[in-house]
Design a protein around this motif. Structure first.
Motif, short mmCIF file in Angstrom:
data_model
loop_
_atom_site.label_atom_id
_atom_site.label_comp_id
_atom_site.label_asym_id
_atom_site.label_seq_id
_atom_site.Cartn_x
_atom_site.Cartn_y
_atom_site.Cartn_z
N LYS A 125 -2.44 2.59 -7.47
CA LYS A 125 -3.69 1.91 -7.18
C LYS A 125 -3.88 0.69 -8.08
O LYS A 125 -4.27 -0.39 -7.62
CB LYS A 125 -4.85 2.89 -7.35
N GLN A 126 -3.59 0.85 -9.37
CA GLN A 126 -3.71 -0.29 -10.28
C GLN A 126 -2.73 -1.40 -9.93
O GLN A 126 -3.06 -2.59 -10.01
CB GLN A 126 -3.49 0.19 -11.71
N GLN A 128 -1.55 -2.11 -6.93
CA GLN A 128 -2.05 -2.77 -5.74
C GLN A 128 -3.19 -3.72 -6.07
O GLN A 128 -3.28 -4.82 -5.51
CB GLN A 128 -2.50 -1.71 -4.72
N GLU A 129 -4.08 -3.30 -6.97
CA GLU A 129 -5.18 -4.19 -7.37
C GLU A 129 -4.67 -5.43 -8.09
O GLU A 129 -5.18 -6.53 -7.89
CB GLU A 129 -6.16 -3.42 -8.25
N SER A 132 -3.24 -7.75 -5.47
CA SER A 132 -4.32 -8.40 -4.72
C SER A 132 -4.98 -9.48 -5.56
O SER A 132 -5.33 -10.55 -5.06
CB SER A 132 -5.35 -7.35 -4.28
#
Length: 259
Positions: A125-126, A128-129, A132
């Motif tokens: 998740k980190q 992917q952030e 982005s």
């Protein structure tokens, strides 16, 4: 769960690195007395031996679906490994110091695959952030960057700025007039090089002007061209007779008897 005792014994005593190792006090299941045992943590398996130099472990605790928490006990620095379910056993252990207890609790809490799965999800998740955020900082586009293209060199840039030549060159009397192609009507450059135009584009060097022939020179050139076939015929006949005469003399010398 079925476990192979030989495989577990080999894994417990092999040279693979351990996540944690040390002496702990273990409370018995039937008797509440504590026994000092040597514990070795490898992955999600907690092995315990009677002594540090024992060849085989006394038992193993598979750390899946359990919680590690502090507990009240007569022995100081105690903590418990509790499993879900009514008939599951609870293991009560005690360390020799506060630092050792905190180290073991932290290691045991991170040993299960469930914990590792949560860590991997959080890291994904980190990541992917971060991707982005980087894509948003580069113009707000989330598309992957395209292939890298080299920057054109100075020579290629100068070629792109050069004016294109006309498809058909203007001709005078069947010959191309170079004075009318590039730089026609411009004042001659006395520096000896092409230089640049008003838009700072490189200008090719000017070609020398076409030589203007007079009427007399043109007439003499035409007469020479017209007379050239007859002159060639006369020279050919002359040299042919000379070659034939030399060949005849050579044949006569070959036929003459040698003394």
């Amino acid at each position: 769960m079925k476990l192979n005792e030989r495989s577990l014994a080999f894994y417990a005593t092999c040279d693979s690195p351990a996540d944690n190792a040390g002496f702990l006090y273990k409370r018995g299941e039937r008797h509440t007395a504590y026994h000092r045992r040597w514990f070795v943590l490898k992955g999600n398996m907690l092995f315990y031996f009677e002594e540090r130099d024992s060849r085989e472990p006394v038992g193993v605790i598979v750390l899946e679906g359990c919680n590690v928490e502090l507990c009240d006990s007569a022995e100081g620095f105690a903590f418990a490994i509790r499993f879900g379910g009514t008939k599951s056993r609870t293991y009560v252990l005690a360390a020799e110091s506060q630092a050792a207890m905190e180290s073991w609790v932290k290691s045991l809490s991170r040993a299960s695959f469930d914990y590792m799965r949560l860590v991997v999800r959080e890291l994904e998740k980190q990541l992917q952030e971060m991707r982005s955020g980087l894509a948003g900082g580069c113009g707000g586009s989330r598309e992957p960057p395209g292939p890298w293209k080299p920057k054109p060199s100075g020579l290629e840039q100068s070629r792109e700025r050069l004016p294109a030549l006309p498809a058909t060159l203007p001709k005078e009397n069947g010959c191309a007039v170079w004075d009318n192609v590039l730089g026609a009507g411009r004042p001659p450059d006395t520096s000896g090089c092409g230089g640049h135009d008003e838009e700072e584009n490189p200008r090719p060097p000017l070609l020398p002007p076409r030589r203007q022939t007079s009427n007399g020179e043109a007439a003499s050139a035409g007469a020479a061209v017209a007379a050239s076939p007859s002159t060639f015929c006369r020279l050919h006949e002359r040299y042919s007779r000379e070659v034939a005469r030399l060949r005849q003399d050579w044949q006569q010398r070959q036929r003459a008897p040698r003394s």
